[in-house]
Design a protein around this motif. Structure first.
Motif, mmCIF file in Angstrom:
data_model
loop_
_atom_site.group_PDB
_atom_site.id
_atom_site.type_symbol
_atom_site.label_atom_id
_atom_site.label_comp_id
_atom_site.label_asym_id
_atom_site.label_seq_id
_atom_site.Cartn_x
_atom_site.Cartn_y
_atom_site.Cartn_z
ATOM 1 N N THR A 1 39.170 42.925 33.099
ATOM 2 C CA THR A 1 39.824 41.618 33.259
ATOM 3 C C THR A 1 40.287 41.160 31.879
ATOM 4 O O THR A 1 39.514 41.187 30.918
ATOM 5 N N SER A 2 41.546 40.770 31.802
ATOM 6 C CA SER A 2 42.085 40.297 30.526
ATOM 7 C C SER A 2 43.162 39.274 30.820
ATOM 8 O O SER A 2 43.661 39.195 31.938
ATOM 9 N N PRO A 3 43.523 38.486 29.814
ATOM 10 C CA PRO A 3 44.622 37.550 30.044
ATOM 11 C C PRO A 3 45.909 38.283 30.419
ATOM 12 O O PRO A 3 46.790 37.699 31.048
ATOM 13 N N ILE B 1 45.481 35.844 38.057
ATOM 14 C CA ILE B 1 45.546 36.024 36.604
ATOM 15 C C ILE B 1 47.007 36.114 36.158
ATOM 16 O O ILE B 1 47.400 35.552 35.135
ATOM 17 N N ARG C 1 35.247 42.198 24.615
ATOM 18 C CA ARG C 1 35.367 41.002 25.456
ATOM 19 C C ARG C 1 35.426 39.711 24.643
ATOM 20 O O ARG C 1 35.859 38.682 25.146
ATOM 21 N N GLN D 1 25.992 31.760 16.544
ATOM 22 C CA GLN D 1 27.335 31.395 17.007
ATOM 23 C C GLN D 1 27.547 29.897 16.863
ATOM 24 O O GLN D 1 28.608 29.445 16.464
ATOM 25 N N THR E 1 37.573 42.161 29.041
ATOM 26 C CA THR E 1 36.216 42.306 29.551
ATOM 27 C C THR E 1 36.153 43.421 30.579
ATOM 28 O O THR E 1 36.839 43.365 31.597
ATOM 29 N N ARG F 1 30.963 36.288 34.563
ATOM 30 C CA ARG F 1 32.428 36.414 34.670
ATOM 31 C C ARG F 1 33.107 35.087 34.986
ATOM 32 O O ARG F 1 34.066 35.025 35.765
ATOM 33 N N PRO G 1 47.112 33.137 33.030
ATOM 34 C CA PRO G 1 46.267 34.070 32.257
ATOM 35 C C PRO G 1 44.890 33.509 31.895
ATOM 36 O O PRO G 1 43.998 34.270 31.542
ATOM 37 N N ALA H 1 43.996 39.675 40.721
ATOM 38 C CA ALA H 1 45.152 40.054 39.894
ATOM 39 C C ALA H 1 46.279 39.018 39.989
ATOM 40 O O ALA H 1 46.879 38.632 38.979
ATOM 41 N N TYR I 1 38.226 36.120 38.270
ATOM 42 C CA TYR I 1 38.308 37.208 37.279
ATOM 43 C C TYR I 1 38.791 38.509 37.904
ATOM 44 O O TYR I 1 39.308 39.388 37.204
ATOM 45 N N ALA I 2 38.591 38.659 39.227
ATOM 46 C CA ALA I 2 38.964 39.904 39.896
ATOM 47 C C ALA I 2 40.249 39.748 40.715
ATOM 48 O O ALA I 2 40.599 40.620 41.498
ATOM 49 N N TYR J 1 42.737 32.568 33.853
ATOM 50 C CA TYR J 1 41.770 33.169 34.776
ATOM 51 C C TYR J 1 41.416 34.596 34.353
ATOM 52 O O TYR J 1 40.521 35.213 34.917
ATOM 53 N N GLY J 2 42.155 35.128 33.397
ATOM 54 C CA GLY J 2 41.835 36.445 32.875
ATOM 55 C C GLY J 2 41.023 36.369 31.588
ATOM 56 O O GLY J 2 40.673 37.389 31.013
ATOM 57 N N ARG J 3 40.785 35.144 31.151
ATOM 58 C CA ARG J 3 39.996 34.977 29.922
ATOM 59 C C ARG J 3 38.548 34.711 30.317
ATOM 60 O O ARG J 3 38.177 33.590 30.653
ATOM 61 N N VAL J 4 37.751 35.763 30.292
ATOM 62 C CA VAL J 4 36.350 35.633 30.682
ATOM 63 C C VAL J 4 35.582 34.996 29.531
ATOM 64 O O VAL J 4 35.611 35.488 28.411
ATOM 65 N N PHE K 1 30.378 36.182 30.039
ATOM 66 C CA PHE K 1 30.529 37.595 30.412
ATOM 67 C C PHE K 1 29.580 37.989 31.529
ATOM 68 O O PHE K 1 29.931 38.789 32.395
ATOM 69 N N ARG L 1 44.502 41.963 35.559
ATOM 70 C CA ARG L 1 43.365 42.711 36.080
ATOM 71 C C ARG L 1 43.838 44.145 36.170
ATOM 72 O O ARG L 1 44.787 44.452 36.901
ATOM 73 N N CYS M 1 27.742 33.467 25.045
ATOM 74 C CA CYS M 1 28.782 32.467 25.270
ATOM 75 C C CYS M 1 28.313 31.028 25.146
ATOM 76 O O CYS M 1 29.110 30.107 25.272
#
Lengths: 412, 460
Positions: free
Chosen positions: A99-101, B394, A36, A144, A86, B409, B398, B391, B388-389, B400-403, B406, A104, B447
């Motif tokens: 979930t990814s860029p 996202i 992630r 970090q 993630t 989300r 994209p 589709a 994040y959920a 919105y797909g970058r969490v 974590f 989904r 994060c």
């Protein structure tokens, strides 16, 4: 719409355990690693001091260098390492929601290896009262901040805990120009310092306060002080500082374990695994600090190598064995990993049971008791030290029988 | 002399009530300034609310609070749907643990009916356990209140303020009122960042409402900050609390509640302790340990779960049992004092009430035509689809797909959106309230540094 992912093995978590498993497995099958973070490598990425790679790579590297090598090794072997991906849950058997860029989607493997690691409990989880100012950190957050974001944490720090990771925090603080004015532990002595394999450790002169707990954090906007209470006497003192780092207090990142309904080990709070690192769910394995919170990165990496062999056996012949024999640790040992034993099967990674001692014992004797009968006894030439995993030859339990009930492991 | 902002109405206090009033007035034929001392709306009492949307079943019958809570429940429920404020109708269950509490239940049911709420139901111990199996041993019976709901108080305040700004209201953050001068036609409010001249003043200053009231020459109530400490448990605990478990008020005090939250956590609290310091939102060792002790009895297995966070909020309690609401036509001044935790539920009804008071004092407040649409707030409720959920979302963007966070989300897209919203956050707390980033179980272990960087770099 991006296509869903299918592979022979899906590894969740690109730290030492996950990457090492992937590097090994990728020699013979299709492996996808889902991480992630924006960069794979896990915790060592931001632990910018030497001490990594000893047992697995036979050399001493800095954390970031170690992380880079593990990523390169996995990729060179052909593993598909996807960062910024993630995993948010399960969509079915050995199928994960992601979930990814890129979208989904789902990732399905013939086998799944969970290697999500562990995190330090933050201040709220320790129920430390007081204000909620900026400057209250965990080691992970501190590192970090300093190593990935190149920011300054402050000038005067109190480090809570005296485990290996606590010294790692002190090193990071020093590098960031922040003085550790006090290290404090509720135990009667400092731990782990002797075992620190860091060349820099000789130069670290940090006052240590034992038998003390943090009672309050003071400061509205930024930390101004912490109030410490002496265990037993209740005597209090205030130490001025602008940073407090809560170190250690590990808990596995077990969300997927729980969401998937896998058996949870109540002592580690990670998944219950057997010596082959199988979880209770068919074809789902677990490795690294998710299973034993926490041992060093190289031990996690060797877990990865160990689990690779078991995954390969599963892919060739997908059979899940029966229940196995339960292993449980008795105080002052908090947990044992693995906590399922299978008489007649190959032993655990490195032939070691891992235990977490809560008391210091110089030359500990360990016994295994099954059905009221002592079935094993081992005397160790090395000490049991709180804050560090105690590694015990698995010969301790080689006399365990499949049909004689659970096994207790205790100090003799 | 720096410039003076001239408006028709100055609403002092950007909490949930002040924001609701500013939104309502900004939709009418007057110009409005919302004057807030802190750097964000909803940043004081409003943010540390137990976040329950009350039916008003247990209010004092016949009180203004009773009337406004009931009305506010309907108004906010409807508005929440339009604006995307998370609300879950979980219902509540008052649980009796001793004979005194059990005997009190029929009286509470009768009281609810007097408050116009007729859907309560007395239930036996077996039904109590069927509803909430995780309750500790010893529950004798309960009273079900099926319409009690949980709500996101932050999103509500932010939605009101956002709509107020869209309707043309001036939002003056970090403007602490230090003096007020009432003239024949206008009132001059001096703040630490310039002055505001207004024909009308609405006092919605919450914890400071009595101070402001005294600046105007009154002496009719004193705000006592009542601290409430809360422990928030991990999301993995949420199945333990399918409904709000309320205490039955008894001679032993009010007790604490166990409630699900709209973010998917479980909350235990609050304590109740009168303080002197109106800004002390620290938690105390005694407070936390007393919560654990009570929690252990109510729901023992909850204490096996990880604690995600602890916090304390201050309620503006007064010596009066009801809200202290009044209008002074001569001074063109409306007081909204002593609005305690029910103010979240009552907020829109209080705003409506203010309009009535001002109209009765001779101020025509005609509704303006052509108002902008109700803003659609970013969805941060766990029971609703989140980016994040999503589709489609996202695929379109994209980010919105970058969490980024974590645990919660929260995505880079949402953080960017918050930073470019009508009322952007100015610090990490503000960003957390808008996106849930940093709110989760790791509290920034993974994060924290990245979220801080995004805040500084404008979400890139």
């Amino acid at each position: 719409m991006t296509a869903d992912v299918r592979a022979d093995v899906v590894v969740v978590g690109g730290g030492p355990a996950g990457l090492t498993a992937a590097a090994d497995l990728a020699r013979t099958c299709r492996v996808v690693v889902l991480d992630r973070e924006q960069q794979a490598g896990g915790i060592p990425r931001h632990s910018d001091h030497p001490g990594y790679g000893l047992r697995d790579l036979r050399r001493v590297l800095s954390g970031p260098e170690y992380a880079r090598r593990l990523v390169a090794a996995a990729q060179d072997a052909g593993a598909d390492v996807r960062t910024g991906w993630t995993v948010t849950g399960w969509a079915g058997e050995r199928t994960l929601e992601v979930t990814s860029p890129a979208g989904r989607l789902t990732a399905t493997g013939g086998a799944v290896v969970l290697a999500t690691g562990a995190r330090e409990r933050a201040r709220p989880a320790r129920l430390v009262a007081g204000d909620r100012p900026a400057g209250v950190l965990t080691t992970g957050q501190l590192q970090q901040l300093v190593h990935l974001q190149h920011r300054s944490p402050g000038t005067r720090a109190v480090v809570v805990g005296s485990e290996l990771v606590s010294w790692s925090a002190v090193l990071t603080l020093r590098e960031a120009g922040c003085r550790t004015v006090l290290m404090t532990t509720d135990r009667p002595y400092g731990e782990a310092y002797a075992g620190l394999r860091m060349p820099a450790s000789a130069g670290l002169r940090v006052p240590l306060l034992t038998r003390a707990r943090v009672a309050r954090v003071v400061g509205r906007e930024q930390v101004e002080a912490v109030e410490l209470e002496e265990v037993g006497t209740g005597r209090r003192r205030t130490v001025e500082c602008d940073v407090v780092v809560f170190t250690g207090g590990w808990i596995p990142d077990h969300e997927l374990v729980r969401l998937g309904g896998l058996d949870l080990d109540p002592a580690t709070l990670g998944p219950r695994v057997d010596p082959a690192l199988r979880t209770s769910s068919d074809g789902v394995f677990a490795a690294g600090n998710l299973v034993h919170p926490v041992d060093t990165a190289d031990v996690c990496a060797l877990d990865g190598r160990h689990v690779a062999a078991a995954v390969r056996r599963w892919l060739e012949a997908p059979r899940q064995p029966g229940a196995g024999v339960e292993l449980a640790a008795e105080p002052p040992l908090r947990w044992v990993a693995p906590s399922v034993w299978r008489p007649g099967e190959p032993g655990p990674a490195r032939g070691r049971l891992l235990l977490w001692p809560e008391e210091r014992v110089l030359a500990p004797v360990l016994v295994a008791v099954q059905g009221g009968r002592q079935v094993g006894r081992v005397r160790l030439p090395w000490p049991a030290v709180p804050g560090r995993v105690l590694r015990v030859p698995s010969s301790l339990v080689s006399g365990v029988r499949a049909d004689a009930g659970p096994v207790r492991i205790a100090l003799g | 002399m720096s410039d003076v902002l001239e408006v028709d109405v100055a609403v002092v206090g950007g909490g949930i009530v002040g924001c609701a009033v500013a939104r309502e007035l900004a939709g009418r034929d007057v110009s409005v300034a919302l004057v807030e001392a802190r750097g964000d709306v909803g940043d004081a009492t409003s943010k540390a609310n137990t976040a329950i949307l009350h039916t008003g079943f247990d209010a004092v019958p016949g009180s203004l609070e009773s009337r406004l809570v009931a009305r506010g429940y309907a108004l906010l429920s409807a508005y929440a749907e339009q604006a995307g404020i998370p609300v879950e109708r979980t219902g509540a269950l008052l649980v009796a643990w001793d004979d005194e509490q059990l005997d009190a239940l029929p009286g509470l049911r009768a009281k609810a009916e007097k408050n116009g709420y007729t859907r309560t139901r007395l239930v036996g111990a077996d039904e109590v356990y069927a509803r909430v199996p995780a309750l500790g041993p010893g529950a004798l019976g309960g009273l079900e209140v099926p319409d009690e709901s949980i709500v996101c108080s932050w999103t509500a305040a932010l939605a009101y303020a956002t709509e107020a700004v869209h309707r043309g209201a001036h939002l003056l953050l970090r403007h602490r009122v230090s003096a007020i001068e009432v003239g024949p036609a206008r009132t001059l409010l001096t703040t630490d960042r310039g002055a505001v001249s207004a024909r009308w003043v609405v006092n919605a200053a919450g914890m400071g409402a009595d101070v402001l009231d005294r600046m105007l020459g009154f002496d009719r109530f004193t705000v006592v900050p009542r601290r409430g400490e809360l422990i928030v448990f991990d999301k993995l605990a949420r199945p333990l609390a399918p409904t709000i478990v309320l205490p039955v008020p008894s001679s032993l005090g009010k007790g604490v509640l166990v409630s699900p939250t709209v973010y998917g956590n479980v909350m235990l609290g609050p304590t109740a302790e009168d303080l002197d310091d109106r800004s002390d939102t620290s938690t105390s060792e005694q407070g936390l340990s007393s919560l654990l002790e009570k929690g252990r009895r109510i729901m023992p297995s909850l204490l096996d779960e990880e604690v995600t966070t602890t916090y304390a909020g201050l309620r503006a309690s007064t010596e009066h049992s009801d809200y202290v609401v009044d209008v002074d036509a001569g001074m063109r001044y409306v007081l909204l004092g002593g609005i305690r935790s029910t103010g979240l539920t009552a907020s829109m009804a209080l705003a409506e009430h203010v309009v009535g008071l001002m109209e009765s004092a001779g101020e025509p407040l005609a509704e303006r035509p052509g108002l902008p649409p109700v803003p659609r707030m970013p969805m941060i409720g766990e029971a609703f689809p989140r980016p994040y959920a999503d589709a489609a979302r996202i695929a379109a963007d994209p980010e919105y797909g970058r969490v980024v966070c974590f645990c919660e989300r929260a995505t880079a897209g949402e953080i960017r959106d918050a930073l470019y919203s009508t009322i952007p956050p100015t610090d990490l707390d503000g960003l957390r309230r808008r996106t849930r980033a940093l709110m989760g179980r790791c509290q920034g272990f993974f994060c924290g540094a990245e979220v801080a960087r995004l805040l500084e770099d404008g979400g890139r």
